[in-house]
Scaffold this active site. Structure first.
Site, short mmCIF file in Angstrom:
data_model
loop_
_atom_site.label_atom_id
_atom_site.label_comp_id
_atom_site.label_asym_id
_atom_site.label_seq_id
_atom_site.Cartn_x
_atom_site.Cartn_y
_atom_site.Cartn_z
N HIS A 154 37.22 36.40 41.19
CA HIS A 154 37.10 36.04 42.61
C HIS A 154 35.65 36.03 43.10
O HIS A 154 35.38 35.57 44.21
CB HIS A 154 37.91 37.02 43.49
CG HIS A 154 39.38 36.94 43.28
ND1 HIS A 154 40.11 35.79 43.52
CD2 HIS A 154 40.29 37.86 42.84
CE1 HIS A 154 41.40 36.01 43.24
NE2 HIS A 154 41.53 37.26 42.81
N ASP A 190 45.24 34.80 35.27
CA ASP A 190 45.52 35.87 36.24
C ASP A 190 46.54 35.31 37.25
O ASP A 190 46.63 34.09 37.43
CB ASP A 190 44.22 36.27 36.94
CG ASP A 190 44.38 37.42 37.91
OD1 ASP A 190 44.13 38.57 37.51
OD2 ASP A 190 44.76 37.18 39.09
N HIS A 192 46.31 35.39 40.42
CA HIS A 192 45.60 34.80 41.55
C HIS A 192 44.65 33.68 41.09
O HIS A 192 44.13 33.72 39.98
CB HIS A 192 44.78 35.87 42.28
CG HIS A 192 45.59 37.04 42.74
ND1 HIS A 192 45.72 38.19 41.98
CD2 HIS A 192 46.32 37.23 43.87
CE1 HIS A 192 46.50 39.05 42.64
NE2 HIS A 192 46.89 38.49 43.77
N ASP A 279 48.70 40.63 36.10
CA ASP A 279 49.41 40.72 37.37
C ASP A 279 50.46 39.63 37.52
O ASP A 279 51.12 39.53 38.57
CB ASP A 279 48.46 40.77 38.58
CG ASP A 279 47.32 39.80 38.50
OD1 ASP A 279 47.30 38.95 37.58
OD2 ASP A 279 46.42 39.86 39.37
C1 SP5 Z 1 41.37 40.35 40.21
C2 SP5 Z 1 42.56 40.33 41.12
O1 SP5 Z 1 43.69 40.28 40.64
N1 SP5 Z 1 42.35 40.41 42.43
C3 SP5 Z 1 43.42 40.39 43.36
C4 SP5 Z 1 42.98 40.53 44.76
C5 SP5 Z 1 44.13 40.45 45.71
N2 SP5 Z 1 43.82 41.03 46.96
C6 SP5 Z 1 44.63 40.66 48.06
C7 SP5 Z 1 46.07 41.01 47.89
C8 SP5 Z 1 46.53 41.96 48.93
C9 SP5 Z 1 47.39 43.03 48.35
N3 SP5 Z 1 47.07 44.32 48.85
C10 SP5 Z 1 47.79 45.35 48.18
C11 SP5 Z 1 47.54 46.70 48.80
C12 SP5 Z 1 47.87 47.78 47.83
N4 SP5 Z 1 47.76 49.05 48.42
ZN ZN Z 2 44.91 38.77 40.19
#
Ligand code: SP5
Ligand code: ZN
Length: 334
Positions: A154, A190, A192, A279
């Site tokens: 990212h 990944d 995302h 993920d």
């Molecule tokens: C590298 C990677 O997989 N980054 C992922 C970033 C996603 N961030 C936003 C998703 C919001 C989810 N928040 C979860 C809170 C957990 N306590």
């Molecule tokens: Zn991810």
């Protein structure tokens, strides 16, 4: 397969991330690396390649900011992790910035990626792990695995976000080019979209970027990764986005992967960088695909059929207890 990891990648541990209007426990925890190490065993420490391969991809001002940010945060009288609260959307960019809050906004894309006192070291050594895995492959090993933590895909040339600070895959891809590879492909599996990697190579025709990911119409990072994004200028056609719906299982996943692999074959690269996130796993707490542990062998097997020298770089994966097993399955498929 050789695994590269530096113990200095562990200490980075942001406490909280902004999520759904409040602060919640950060998902990208040190235990992720510990679980992978426990499942895979021996890791080699990276060789220090210095800053040059990092600034070959990242803006020098951004790198200087990242290295100093937490000290500046403390110097401003703050406690805990540094995180921004104002972002320059379409405002002027020529004003010299001095306040730490202004810099955090300028160089961030979200409030999920705090900078701790250990972030610079951890990110630096994660990038060195990717570069050292590349060395192994350049020296003739078929594949090597960099246990990068924090992850990287990212992060753009001048911004952090999505738990990422330095773009390990992009740094390895650029270093491969600089070591003589004419064409490099990056395959991002990944959950995302790898927006930082896409941005970095957006207008280039020497690095192909293909990504399978949760549809950004309903998933982070929203503003990138839509099917009509194909690159620009000479890079038109060197970006391929394959967004997939929530609930995607192995069969449709493999069908999309086949499209990506066909495009990579057509590009005829000398080297492959795989941005691997676990993920996509069915029990991942922040993602929405339905890939099972045993499916990772098949996914990796399909990628391995490209028969390209391959550097595998760790990205996300937040079901911590299952992470090591999922990574081990993926690597065994190679
Ligand atoms: C590298 C990677 O997989 N980054 C992922 C970033 C996603 N961030 C936003 C998703 C919001 C989810 N928040 C979860 C809170 C957990 N306590
Ligand atoms: Zn991810």
């Amino acid at each position: 397969m050789r695994m590269i990891f530096d113990p200095r990648q562990i200490a980075h541990a942001p406490a909280l991330e902004m999520h759904n209007g409040g602060w919640t426990a950060h998902a990208e925890v040190p235990g992720r690396a510990a679980n992978i190490l426990a499942a895979l065993g021996e890791a080699s420490v990276p060789v220090d390649h210095g800053l040059a391969p990092i600034t070959a991809v990242h803006d020098a001002g951004y790198v200087a900011f990242l290295e100093a940010a937490h000290d500046r945060w403390l110097a401003a009288g703050r406690e805990g992790d540094a995180v921004g609260y104002i972002w320059p959307v379409a405002r002027r960019r020529d004003v010299p910035l001095d306040r730490i809050d202004a810099l955090l906004g300028r160089y961030s894309m979200d409030a999920g990626t705090p900078i701790t006192g250990d972030t610079w070291d951890a990110s630096y050594w994660a990038a060195q792990s990717a570069l050292t895995a590349l060395d192994a492959v350049l020296a003739g090993e078929r594949t090597a695995f960099a246990l990068c933590r924090p992850p990287g895909h990212h992060a753009g040339a001048d911004y952090l976000g999505g738990y990422c600070y330095l773009n390990n895959a992009a740094i390895a891809a650029q270093a491969a080019r600089d070591a003589g590879a004419e064409r490099v492909a990056i395959l991002d599996v990944d959950y995302h979209h790898g927006n930082g990697t896409q941005d970095i190579f957006w207008d280039r025709d020497d690095v192909f970027f293909a990504s399978l990911h949760g549809d950004p119409r309903i998933d982070y990072p929203f503003y990138w990764g839509h099917a009509d994004e194909r690159g620009e200028g000479v890079g038109d056609g060197a970006t391929l986005n394959l967004p997939l719906p929530h609930g995607t299982t192995i069969a449709p996943y493999l069908a999309a992967l086949d499209q990506a692999l066909t495009a990579i074959r057509d590009f005829a690269p000398d080297m492959l960088i795989v941005s691997f996130g676990a993920d996509t796993y069915e029990a991942d707490p922040i993602s929405h695909f339905a890939i099972r542990t045993q499916d990772y062998v098949e996914i990796a097997g399909a990628i391995a059929k490209l028969a390209l020298p391959s550097v595998i770089v760790m990205e996300g994966g937040y079901a911590v207890e299952a992470l090591g097993v999922n990574v081990a399955e993926f690597l065994s498929g190679f």
